[in-house]
Design a protein around this motif. Sequence first.
Motif, mmCIF file in Angstrom:
data_model
loop_
_atom_site.group_PDB
_atom_site.id
_atom_site.type_symbol
_atom_site.label_atom_id
_atom_site.label_comp_id
_atom_site.label_asym_id
_atom_site.label_seq_id
_atom_site.Cartn_x
_atom_site.Cartn_y
_atom_site.Cartn_z
ATOM 1 N N MET A 77 38.964 34.329 37.815
ATOM 2 C CA MET A 77 39.274 33.152 38.407
ATOM 3 C C MET A 77 39.681 33.474 39.968
ATOM 4 S SD MET A 77 40.820 30.542 35.607
ATOM 5 C CE MET A 77 40.300 29.072 36.354
ATOM 6 N N TYR A 78 40.512 34.645 40.059
ATOM 7 C CA TYR A 78 40.908 35.046 41.277
ATOM 8 C C TYR A 78 39.867 35.507 42.106
ATOM 9 C CZ TYR A 78 46.111 34.738 41.075
ATOM 10 O OH TYR A 78 47.566 34.377 41.061
ATOM 11 N N ALA A 79 38.889 36.169 41.491
ATOM 12 C CA ALA A 79 37.831 36.670 42.115
ATOM 13 C C ALA A 79 36.958 35.879 42.731
ATOM 14 C CB ALA A 79 36.987 37.657 41.353
ATOM 15 N N LYS A 80 36.754 34.643 41.902
ATOM 16 C CA LYS A 80 35.929 33.507 42.378
ATOM 17 C C LYS A 80 36.500 32.328 43.158
ATOM 18 C CE LYS A 80 33.004 34.375 38.094
ATOM 19 N NZ LYS A 80 32.680 33.856 36.773
ATOM 20 N N GLY A 81 37.830 32.474 42.963
ATOM 21 C CA GLY A 81 38.550 31.164 43.747
ATOM 22 C C GLY A 81 38.529 29.984 42.809
ATOM 23 N N GLU A 82 38.274 30.090 41.810
ATOM 24 C CA GLU A 82 38.326 28.875 40.734
ATOM 25 C C GLU A 82 39.834 28.673 40.132
ATOM 26 O OE1 GLU A 82 35.553 29.182 37.700
ATOM 27 O OE2 GLU A 82 33.746 29.156 38.952
ATOM 28 N N GLY A 83 40.368 27.378 40.386
ATOM 29 C CA GLY A 83 41.561 27.044 40.068
ATOM 30 C C GLY A 83 42.692 27.675 40.630
ATOM 31 N N ILE A 84 42.394 28.431 41.477
ATOM 32 C CA ILE A 84 43.401 29.267 42.191
ATOM 33 C C ILE A 84 42.811 29.682 43.592
ATOM 34 C CG2 ILE A 84 42.994 31.460 41.131
ATOM 35 C CD1 ILE A 84 46.658 30.017 42.139
ATOM 36 N N ALA A 85 43.453 29.864 44.564
ATOM 37 C CA ALA A 85 42.850 30.467 45.816
ATOM 38 C C ALA A 85 42.411 32.065 45.716
ATOM 39 C CB ALA A 85 43.894 30.670 46.965
ATOM 40 N N ALA A 86 41.040 32.213 46.089
ATOM 41 C CA ALA A 86 40.421 33.646 45.844
ATOM 42 C C ALA A 86 41.363 34.540 46.209
ATOM 43 C CB ALA A 86 39.307 33.382 46.593
ATOM 44 N N ASP A 87 41.669 35.652 45.569
ATOM 45 C CA ASP A 87 42.313 36.809 46.019
ATOM 46 C C ASP A 87 42.119 38.268 45.329
ATOM 47 O OD1 ASP A 87 44.649 38.628 46.402
ATOM 48 O OD2 ASP A 87 46.188 37.035 46.400
ATOM 49 N N LEU A 88 41.432 38.831 45.835
ATOM 50 C CA LEU A 88 40.668 40.159 45.402
ATOM 51 C C LEU A 88 41.745 41.166 44.838
ATOM 52 C CD1 LEU A 88 37.534 40.743 47.264
ATOM 53 C CD2 LEU A 88 37.678 39.877 44.936
ATOM 54 N N LEU A 89 42.856 41.056 45.635
ATOM 55 C CA LEU A 89 44.150 41.924 45.229
ATOM 56 C C LEU A 89 44.503 41.570 43.599
ATOM 57 C CD1 LEU A 89 45.864 42.459 48.622
ATOM 58 C CD2 LEU A 89 44.724 44.289 47.245
ATOM 59 N N GLN A 90 44.784 40.343 43.633
ATOM 60 C CA GLN A 90 45.182 39.870 42.386
ATOM 61 C C GLN A 90 44.085 39.938 41.156
ATOM 62 O OE1 GLN A 90 47.826 38.859 41.159
ATOM 63 N NE2 GLN A 90 49.383 38.577 42.815
ATOM 64 N N ALA A 91 42.838 39.923 41.640
ATOM 65 C CA ALA A 91 41.914 40.000 40.669
ATOM 66 C C ALA A 91 41.746 41.279 40.145
ATOM 67 C CB ALA A 91 40.447 39.731 41.419
ATOM 68 N N ALA A 92 41.970 42.387 41.082
ATOM 69 C CA ALA A 92 41.977 43.797 40.664
ATOM 70 C C ALA A 92 42.956 43.948 39.692
ATOM 71 C CB ALA A 92 42.002 44.588 41.960
ATOM 72 N N SER A 93 44.209 43.518 40.117
ATOM 73 C CA SER A 93 45.553 43.966 39.382
ATOM 74 C C SER A 93 45.218 43.202 37.954
ATOM 75 C CB SER A 93 46.603 42.836 39.975
ATOM 76 O OG SER A 93 47.720 43.175 39.011
ATOM 77 N N TRP A 94 44.763 41.732 37.637
ATOM 78 C CA TRP A 94 44.619 41.436 36.473
ATOM 79 C C TRP A 94 43.429 42.123 35.608
ATOM 80 C CZ3 TRP A 94 48.213 38.878 34.013
ATOM 81 C CH2 TRP A 94 48.967 38.410 34.381
ATOM 82 N N PHE A 95 42.397 42.538 36.343
ATOM 83 C CA PHE A 95 41.513 43.149 35.699
ATOM 84 C C PHE A 95 41.855 44.428 35.160
ATOM 85 C CE2 PHE A 95 37.779 40.943 38.318
ATOM 86 C CZ PHE A 95 37.401 39.891 37.097
ATOM 87 N N ARG A 96 42.592 45.314 36.033
ATOM 88 C CA ARG A 96 43.151 46.459 35.467
ATOM 89 C C ARG A 96 43.997 46.300 34.093
ATOM 90 N NH1 ARG A 96 44.787 51.990 38.272
ATOM 91 N NH2 ARG A 96 45.567 52.950 36.451
ATOM 92 N N ARG A 97 44.783 45.207 34.181
ATOM 93 C CA ARG A 97 45.591 44.740 32.853
ATOM 94 C C ARG A 97 45.141 44.623 31.886
ATOM 95 N NH1 ARG A 97 50.867 40.892 34.758
ATOM 96 N NH2 ARG A 97 50.679 41.475 36.931
#
Length: 214
Positions: A77-97
């Motif tokens: 959702m962070y990567a696509k900006g769905e339900g939250i503003a797009a943020d690739l740093l956050q996307a990477a952090s959550w994918f890593r978790r």
Amino acid sequence: MPTASDGEAAFLERDYAKARQIWEPLAESGDAEAEAWLGALYANGLGVERDPSSAFGLYLRAAEKGNPLAANNIGAMYAKGEGIAADLLQAASWFRRAAERGDVFGQFNYAALLTKGQGVAVDMPQAVEWYRRAAMAGHYPSQARLGYCCARGRGTPVDRIEAFVWLSAAARHGVGLAMAELEELVRSMSEDEKREGRRRLGERCTPQTAALPA
């Protein structure tokens, strides 16, 4: 009292109203599995009006309790900006978790960001390692990416036999990248290499490994 698994059974029967009825009180009591499943209803508009913001909130609650599937969905959702503003740093952090908790989708998604340098610096050796973990668990797209990397020497030394193994495993399930790459690879292999590749493929790709969804 019904459990989250009871809701999952209803979900699989496409009785989304019943699934929601089961999951809602469980989610309110803090059940991470129910939160993640309820988030899926809102994310996909199943039995409820599609609501990415509500889905994100539910996934986040589940992910913070350690649910790996929810962590991967937060990353998406962070990567696509769905339900939250797009943020690739956050996307990477959550994918890593999610990846570190053993979720194959999280492992694939994190490896993809490492490959492209999105939200993280490009790191092909690390990407290969995450593709390998997911490939070993039977994730077909990861098998294709790992085979490609072995064939082209991206993040790992060129190894035609290993490339043959992983590309063949993925090609069996119709992964386009694997099918095209395998055809080219086979033309460069000796008969001894093909024989060894088939032997390793038979050892690794058991029915159990091949049963996981892509």
